[in-house]
Design a protein around this motif. Structure first.
Motif, PDB file in Angstrom:
ATOM      1  N   VAL A  81      11.533  16.703 -11.989  1.00 23.37           N
ATOM      2  CA  VAL A  81      12.382  16.830 -10.796  1.00 23.37           C
ATOM      3  C   VAL A  81      11.597  16.467  -9.544  1.00 23.37           C
ATOM      4  CG1 VAL A  81      13.887  18.563 -11.828  1.00 23.37           C
ATOM      5  CG2 VAL A  81      11.842  19.303 -10.589  1.00 23.37           C
ATOM      6  N   PRO A  82      12.274  16.001  -8.491  1.00 26.92           N
ATOM      7  CA  PRO A  82      11.569  15.598  -7.257  1.00 26.92           C
ATOM      8  C   PRO A  82      11.128  16.813  -6.446  1.00 26.92           C
ATOM      9  CG  PRO A  82      13.923  15.342  -6.969  1.00 26.92           C
ATOM     10  CD  PRO A  82      13.726  15.733  -8.404  1.00 26.92           C
ATOM     11  N   HIS A  83       9.968  16.704  -5.838  1.00 22.91           N
ATOM     12  CA  HIS A  83       9.448  17.811  -5.032  1.00 22.91           C
ATOM     13  C   HIS A  83       9.361  17.451  -3.552  1.00 22.91           C
ATOM     14  CE1 HIS A  83       8.386  20.326  -8.536  1.00 22.91           C
ATOM     15  NE2 HIS A  83       8.165  19.162  -9.129  1.00 22.91           N
ATOM     16  N   GLN A  84       9.590  16.180  -3.233  1.00 18.78           N
ATOM     17  CA  GLN A  84       9.610  15.763  -1.836  1.00 18.78           C
ATOM     18  C   GLN A  84      11.048  15.874  -1.301  1.00 18.78           C
ATOM     19  OE1 GLN A  84       6.829  14.997  -0.165  1.00 18.78           O
ATOM     20  NE2 GLN A  84       5.673  15.408  -2.052  1.00 18.78           N
ATOM     21  N   LEU A  85      11.195  16.311  -0.062  1.00 15.91           N
ATOM     22  CA  LEU A  85      12.525  16.535   0.513  1.00 15.91           C
ATOM     23  C   LEU A  85      13.354  15.242   0.508  1.00 15.91           C
ATOM     24  CD1 LEU A  85      14.518  18.442   1.910  1.00 15.91           C
ATOM     25  CD2 LEU A  85      13.440  17.849   4.108  1.00 15.91           C
ATOM     26  N   ALA A  86      12.739  14.132   0.861  1.00  9.49           N
ATOM     27  CA  ALA A  86      13.490  12.870   0.934  1.00  9.49           C
ATOM     28  C   ALA A  86      14.055  12.492  -0.434  1.00  9.49           C
ATOM     29  CB  ALA A  86      12.577  11.757   1.457  1.00  9.49           C
ATOM     30  N   THR A  87      13.247  12.681  -1.489  1.00 10.07           N
ATOM     31  CA  THR A  87      13.700  12.346  -2.841  1.00 10.07           C
ATOM     32  C   THR A  87      14.773  13.320  -3.312  1.00 10.07           C
ATOM     33  OG1 THR A  87      11.369  11.796  -3.186  1.00 10.07           O
ATOM     34  CG2 THR A  87      12.825  11.561  -5.070  1.00 10.07           C
TER      35      THR A  87
ATOM     36  N   LYS B 134      16.981  14.749  -1.355  1.00 12.88           N
ATOM     37  CA  LYS B 134      18.226  14.336  -0.679  1.00 12.88           C
ATOM     38  C   LYS B 134      18.863  13.158  -1.414  1.00 12.88           C
ATOM     39  CE  LYS B 134      17.069  15.717   4.078  1.00 12.88           C
ATOM     40  NZ  LYS B 134      16.746  15.222   5.450  1.00 12.88           N
ATOM     41  N   GLU B 135      18.010  12.219  -1.822  1.00 14.80           N
ATOM     42  CA  GLU B 135      18.505  11.035  -2.527  1.00 14.80           C
ATOM     43  C   GLU B 135      19.155  11.433  -3.854  1.00 14.80           C
ATOM     44  OE1 GLU B 135      16.340   7.264  -4.604  1.00 14.80           O
ATOM     45  OE2 GLU B 135      15.611   7.811  -2.604  1.00 14.80           O
ATOM     46  N   LEU B 136      18.538  12.375  -4.556  1.00 16.84           N
ATOM     47  CA  LEU B 136      19.085  12.831  -5.831  1.00 16.84           C
ATOM     48  C   LEU B 136      20.426  13.536  -5.620  1.00 16.84           C
ATOM     49  CD1 LEU B 136      18.776  13.235  -8.893  1.00 16.84           C
ATOM     50  CD2 LEU B 136      17.491  15.326  -8.406  1.00 16.84           C
ATOM     51  N   ALA B 137      20.496  14.369  -4.591  1.00 14.43           N
ATOM     52  CA  ALA B 137      21.751  15.093  -4.301  1.00 14.43           C
ATOM     53  C   ALA B 137      22.887  14.103  -4.038  1.00 14.43           C
ATOM     54  CB  ALA B 137      21.543  16.014  -3.109  1.00 14.43           C
ATOM     55  N   GLU B 138      22.590  13.038  -3.304  1.00 12.74           N
ATOM     56  CA  GLU B 138      23.620  12.031  -3.007  1.00 12.74           C
ATOM     57  C   GLU B 138      24.043  11.291  -4.282  1.00 12.74           C
ATOM     58  OE1 GLU B 138      21.915   9.563  -0.024  1.00 12.74           O
ATOM     59  OE2 GLU B 138      21.896  11.148   1.518  1.00 12.74           O
ATOM     60  N   ASP B 139      23.081  10.945  -5.134  1.00 11.69           N
ATOM     61  CA  ASP B 139      23.380  10.213  -6.369  1.00 11.69           C
ATOM     62  C   ASP B 139      24.265  11.031  -7.299  1.00 11.69           C
ATOM     63  OD1 ASP B 139      21.972   7.991  -5.615  1.00 11.69           O
ATOM     64  OD2 ASP B 139      20.144   8.493  -6.722  1.00 11.69           O
ATOM     65  N   LEU B 140      24.021  12.349  -7.331  1.00  7.06           N
ATOM     66  CA  LEU B 140      24.752  13.202  -8.269  1.00  7.06           C
ATOM     67  C   LEU B 140      25.963  13.866  -7.628  1.00  7.06           C
ATOM     68  CD1 LEU B 140      21.776  14.943 -10.160  1.00  7.06           C
ATOM     69  CD2 LEU B 140      23.037  12.875 -10.785  1.00  7.06           C
ATOM     70  N   HIS B 141      26.160  13.592  -6.334  1.00  6.00           N
ATOM     71  CA  HIS B 141      27.307  14.148  -5.604  1.00  6.00           C
ATOM     72  C   HIS B 141      27.292  15.682  -5.643  1.00  6.00           C
ATOM     73  CE1 HIS B 141      28.788  10.061  -5.415  1.00  6.00           C
ATOM     74  NE2 HIS B 141      28.760   9.982  -6.744  1.00  6.00           N
ATOM     75  N   ILE B 142      26.091  16.229  -5.419  1.00  2.82           N
ATOM     76  CA  ILE B 142      25.967  17.683  -5.317  1.00  2.82           C
ATOM     77  C   ILE B 142      25.218  17.997  -4.029  1.00  2.82           C
ATOM     78  CG2 ILE B 142      26.028  18.075  -7.814  1.00  2.82           C
ATOM     79  CD1 ILE B 142      22.996  18.296  -7.782  1.00  2.82           C
ATOM     80  N   SER B 143      25.175  19.265  -3.676  1.00  5.50           N
ATOM     81  CA  SER B 143      24.541  19.636  -2.408  1.00  5.50           C
ATOM     82  C   SER B 143      23.028  19.620  -2.524  1.00  5.50           C
ATOM     83  CB  SER B 143      25.000  21.034  -1.987  1.00  5.50           C
ATOM     84  OG  SER B 143      24.484  22.008  -2.874  1.00  5.50           O
ATOM     85  N   LEU B 144      22.389  19.392  -1.370  1.00  2.00           N
ATOM     86  CA  LEU B 144      20.925  19.452  -1.321  1.00  2.00           C
ATOM     87  C   LEU B 144      20.457  20.846  -1.696  1.00  2.00           C
ATOM     88  CD1 LEU B 144      18.127  18.320  -0.631  1.00  2.00           C
ATOM     89  CD2 LEU B 144      18.589  18.848   1.779  1.00  2.00           C
ATOM     90  N   ALA B 145      21.225  21.856  -1.280  1.00  2.00           N
ATOM     91  CA  ALA B 145      20.856  23.245  -1.590  1.00  2.00           C
ATOM     92  C   ALA B 145      20.808  23.475  -3.092  1.00  2.00           C
ATOM     93  CB  ALA B 145      21.851  24.204  -0.933  1.00  2.00           C
ATOM     94  N   SER B 146      21.735  22.851  -3.828  1.00  2.00           N
ATOM     95  CA  SER B 146      21.752  23.016  -5.291  1.00  2.00           C
ATOM     96  C   SER B 146      20.497  22.404  -5.917  1.00  2.00           C
ATOM     97  CB  SER B 146      22.993  22.343  -5.879  1.00  2.00           C
ATOM     98  OG  SER B 146      24.165  22.969  -5.407  1.00  2.00           O
ATOM     99  N   VAL B 147      20.119  21.229  -5.408  1.00  2.00           N
ATOM    100  CA  VAL B 147      18.913  20.576  -5.924  1.00  2.00           C
ATOM    101  C   VAL B 147      17.681  21.431  -5.631  1.00  2.00           C
ATOM    102  CG1 VAL B 147      17.408  18.551  -5.742  1.00  2.00           C
ATOM    103  CG2 VAL B 147      19.905  18.273  -5.726  1.00  2.00           C
ATOM    104  N   LYS B 148      17.569  21.871  -4.393  1.00  2.00           N
ATOM    105  CA  LYS B 148      16.401  22.669  -4.009  1.00  2.00           C
ATOM    106  C   LYS B 148      16.353  23.976  -4.799  1.00  2.00           C
ATOM    107  CE  LYS B 148      15.238  22.665   0.404  1.00  2.00           C
ATOM    108  NZ  LYS B 148      15.335  22.746   1.895  1.00  2.00           N
ATOM    109  N   SER B 149      17.516  24.562  -5.039  1.00  2.00           N
ATOM    110  CA  SER B 149      17.574  25.812  -5.792  1.00  2.00           C
ATOM    111  C   SER B 149      17.091  25.604  -7.224  1.00  2.00           C
ATOM    112  CB  SER B 149      19.008  26.353  -5.787  1.00  2.00           C
ATOM    113  OG  SER B 149      19.105  27.478  -6.621  1.00  2.00           O
TER     114      SER B 149
END
Length: 907
Positions: free
Chosen positions: A662-668, A670-685
């Motif tokens: 999984v990505p650990h950089q904020l920019a990556t 954000k990019e993953l959240a956009e690709d999967l159509h989910i929130s950034l908060a979900s990715v970070k969580s």
């Protein structure tokens, strides 16, 4: 500590066709001392002398100066008396003085790593005796200035203050040459040499605050102890560590009557080899200097001449000198001193036949009389090592077992490195020509100082000449270039021993240390600029030159065939892609012992699906993502199976913790959240949720498969569908599915149940089957303890010695760099356990696991797949405990094949 025999406290004499020792006493007398004794016994003309043993060195390091001198003083004085009787001279006498050389001599060859003192016994009074004895004032003063310079550096420790500084004595020599308008030491007048002696003494007085020592016995004892001290000098310690030589070996000291190659135009000195140390060709070769002492040849201060006429003509071609110029300026020893040459040729023939190996010899001609100063098994390149061993076998000098034992497995690595692409060479610009001192191809960025060789990933060390202090930088550099020195210079000999590409004696180079600049072929190069060097031709090339993969052919292929005829264990490879699998197979791998499936998920077109699977909250979501990965995995396995047609392929199921994907950089993120159509908060969580305090002991290996069985199911499907696809093409596959990190029987059985059920489904749907095995990777000590129970279900074991070492020692490979160097330096550990298998601890777990597993399943297939699979001593251990195979990286396969054969021979 061993007790020295009652017969001798530590001094063994040799010379005049008699000796106390012999060639089999290298551990006690060192290689040089044992060979001097042996040569004396078989009638080779050796200057008389004596050897102080390695045991005395050990005692000196433990007890100090006074106790050591007291123990051996009586024997040393008796041995000196023996030399005096043979030579008809007296040590310390002013009318008829005996002069001595004092040289180191460890049990293994360590060229240039320890210290030497020549002409010992000279002072202002004995100098006059030498003049009276020889009638040669120039020779006497030349020997005196050499002695002061060498003794001051070795014994008094007067060295350059900074790396940019010249040796203080060499600085005076160069200044005098400039002032007199001369190039070589041989052009100094008697007055010049007198001036040098006075200036050298003045340096000693100013630098050390004392007068240069004049008492010969004081000179001798201090020189002996300095040689002992050099065993623990910085360069010797580094060389020992580089080659794995133990600290407690110690060095012997060899004291011999001086014979002089600097007595005029009928005298000289040289180094020769019974075969070519670079190519292995059966051609006598070497270099010499007229009116010189031995250190002149290896130091590279003067470019030496070739011994044989053939070698001299070849050198002339490389140096672009006409045949007329060669005859006039660079005649061979064969032409210049034919009688001495014929004697030397006969002695080299006798010594090679006697030792049944290529010999490296040092000699001196004094007023037309030839003396042999040393012989040893010569350092050679990996290519020469292989050719010489096979040639000696074909010539009937050695048998098959000896030929294989002559191969140093790690040195085979030199034959596996890329070589220059012939097409690229056609386009490359040659900017300078030197001597082909050590073959190979090297491309890198220029560095001018040895202690800066690590500045670039690929560096080429460029020096006027190298010295023993440069050894660490030479080891780190990809290649070495010197402006001075010949094929037997320090740079050439050490480079061949290390397997480094080297071009020496490139006299057209202009090197400016102060401004870190190199001038060659009309180009101006600065530190960090790229050049390429061809150690097989002596060419120095502009910029980067493309390379290509080597081939296993000729004598190399013959050695491999010979090794396979002896070896019991098979050698497999660790390979994660078809290219590595194909390379390993071309090097003789008998299958794949480890394919790491996680490496396949990091590619750009796959990591998104992998992350989607990890971020899914439901089994359905994970299965959807895995369906995207399935065809990719299947394609990967098809490529690997095709490359390994007919051979076993062990595939490890997903092993690392999921947080690695999984990505650990904020920019990556954000990019993953956009690709999967989910929130950034979900990715970070989810990323936060996957973080572990100790991930290597956390949610990984079979724990992943038991938590998320759909991962195991997808990977099994991909493996078996790939095998079935190739079966349709007529390609035989032998898949072995490996469950990682098992610590309980239940962990294994639950994973195996998923694999078998998936296999049944695949075979039913495809209406076809393939044979497959299910086994485990033993990485947890508990698995080794429960091996008998696990073997009830597992069809093979593969010991993952990387993780098994981590868990047995409790050392993290990622963090051990903070303390392992200290442990090694302090002797807490003798070797890095991640490089060399810990046979006392980890090895016992491997042995126990194998024995217990076979108690349950007598024909259980067992191997190792950690990094230790290509390390020779670890391979030998695996043979001893009865493993079926070792697995290693592709380029270590030939090394492991030879090690496996040597294990049988030694066993």
């Amino acid at each position: 500590m061993k007790t020295i025999t009652e017969k001798k406290q530590g001094v063994y004499t040799f010379g005049a066709k008699t000796a106390d020792g012999n060639r089999n006493m290298k551990n006690l007398l060192g290689g040089k001392g044992a060979n001097l004794a042996e040569m004396s016994r078989i009638g080779i003309p050796v200057p008389p002398g004596f050897t102080i043993t390695t045991e005395v060195c050990t005692q000196y390091n433990q007890e100090g100066k006074k106790a050591t001198i007291a123990r051996i003083e009586e024997e040393v004085r008796a041995a000196i008396a023996g030399i005096e009787a043979t030579m008809g001279t007296t040590f310390g006498d002013n009318q008829n003085p005996l002069l001595l050389s004092v040289r180191s001599g460890a049990r293994v060859s360590m060229p240039g790593m320890m210290d030497t003192v020549l002409n010992l016994g000279l002072n202002d009074d004995s100098l006059q005796g030498i003049i009276q004895m020889t009638g040669n004032e120039r020779f006497a003063w030349d020997s005196y200035r050499r002695f002061i310079q060498m003794y001051s550096g070795v014994v008094l420790g007067l060295k350059p203050e900074t790396k940019q500084d010249l040796d203080p004595f060499e600085e005076i020599i160069d200044h005098l040459k400039d002032k007199r308008g001369i190039l070589h030491d041989t052009q100094f007048s008697v007055q010049d040499l007198k001036d040098l002696v006075y200036d050298f003494k003045d340096i000693v007085r100013k630098r050390s605050g004392q007068e240069f020592p004049t008492d010969p016995w004081d000179q001798l004892w201090r020189a002996i102890l300095a040689v002992f001290d050099s065993w623990n000098g910085e360069r010797a310690v580094y060389y020992r560590k580089m080659n794995g030589y133990p600290e407690d070996w110690g060095t012997a000291v060899n004291v011999q009557a001086m014979v002089f190659g600097n007595m005029g135009e009928d005298s000289g000195t040289g180094v020769c080899f019974t075969r070519d140390a670079g190519s292995g060709e059966n051609k006598f070769n070497g270099e010499y200097l007229i009116n010189a002492q031995g250190e002149d040849v290896v130091a590279g201060v003067r470019t030496p001449q070739q011994i044989t006429l053939l070698g001299s003509k070849r050198w002339a071609q490389l140096a672009q000198v006409t045949e007329e110029e060669r005859k006039e300026k660079y005649p061979s020893l064969e032409e210049l001193m034919p009688v001495s040459y014929r004697e030397l040729f006969e002695y080299q023939r006798i010594l090679e036949n006697h030792y049944q190996d290529m010999q490296d010899m040092e000699f001196t001609i004094q007023k037309g009389k030839l003396w042999i100063l040393q012989t040893r098994n010569g350092k050679r390149t990996g290519f020469a090592m292989v050719k010489i061993a096979m040639d000696l076998l074909k010539e009937g000098l050695i048998d098959k077992e000896t030929a294989l034992l002559r191969i140093d497995p790690p040195k085979l690595d030199e034959l596996l490195h890329p070589v220059f692409d012939p097409e690229a060479l056609k386009e490359a610009e040659v900017v300078a020509q030197g001597l082909p001192a050590s073959p190979g191809a090297a491309t890198g960025q220029i560095v001018f100082f040895a202690d800066e060789a690590a500045k670039y990933k690929y560096s080429i060390l460029v020096r006027v000449e190298t010295s023993p202090e440069d050894v660490e930088g030479m080891h780190l550099a990809k290649g070495i270039v010197t402006a001075r020195g010949g094929m037997t210079s320090h740079a050439a000999v050490v480079a061949r021993g290390m397997g480094k590409c080297c071009v020496s004696g490139a006299g057209a180079l202009k090197i400016d240390y102060k401004n870190r600049t190199l001038y060659a072929g009309g180009h101006e190069y600065h530190e960090g600029d790229w050049i390429s060097i061809n150690g097989s031709t002596g060419n120095i090339l502009d910029g980067k030159v493309a390379t290509r993969e080597p081939e296993l052919s000729g004598e190399f292929a013959e050695v491999m065939e010979l090794a396979d005829s002896f070896a019991r264990m098979e050698v497999r490879t660790n390979a994660d892609n078809p290219r590595d699998a194909a390379v390993a197979r071309s090097f003789g791998a008998r299958g794949i012992g480890l394919t790491r499936t996680e490496h396949m998920f990091f590619e750009v077109d796959r990591i998104k699906a992998m992350r989607e699977m990890i971020l899914a909250d439901t089994v359905k979501g994970r299965k959807q993502a895995l369906r995207e990965l399935l065809p990719m995995q299947r394609s990967d396995f098809e490529g690997i199976f095709r490359a390994m047609e007919g051979l076993p392929v062990t595939i490890r199921l997903l092993d690392p913790p999921l947080h690695e994907f999984v990505p650990h950089q904020l920019a990556t993120q954000k990019e993953l959240a956009e690709d999967l159509h989910i929130s950034l908060a979900s990715v970070k969580s989810k990323v936060a949720e996957l973080e572990e305090f100790n991930p290597m002991l956390g949610h990984r290996g079979c724990r992943l498969g038991n938590t998320y069985p759909e991962i195991t199911e997808m990977q099994t499907r991909a493996i078996l569908e790939a095998a079935l696809n190739l079966k349709k093409e007529g390609i035989t596959t032998r898949p072995e599915i490996m469950i990682p990190l098992v610590g309980t029987v239940e962990e294994f059985t639950q994973q195996k149940a998923i694999i078998d059920q998936t296999a049944s489904d695949v075979f039913k749907r495809r209406k076809d089957t393939v044979e497959y095995l299910v086994g485990t990777m033993v990485e947890v000590p508990r698995a080794a303890l429960l091996a008998d129970r696990i073997a009830e279900h597992a069809e093979f074991f593969s010991f993952g010695t990387n993780d098994l070492t981590q868990m047995t020692f409790g050392y993290s490979r990622d963090d051990s760099g903070k303390f392992l160097p200290v442990y090694l330096a302090k002797g807490i550990l003798k070797e890095d356990p991640f490089e060399v298998l810990d046979q006392e601890g980890v090895g016992q777990l491997v042995k126990m696991g194998t024995e217990r597993g076979r108690q349950t399943r007598s024909h259980l297939k067992v191997g190792i797949c950690g990094e230790h699979g290509g390390e020779p001593s670890s391979v030998e251990f695996c043979h001893r405990i009865g493993l079926d195979y070792v697995s290693c990286s592709p380029y270590r396969v030939p090394i492991a094949r030879v090690a496996a054969a040597q294990a049988v021979i030694r066993g």
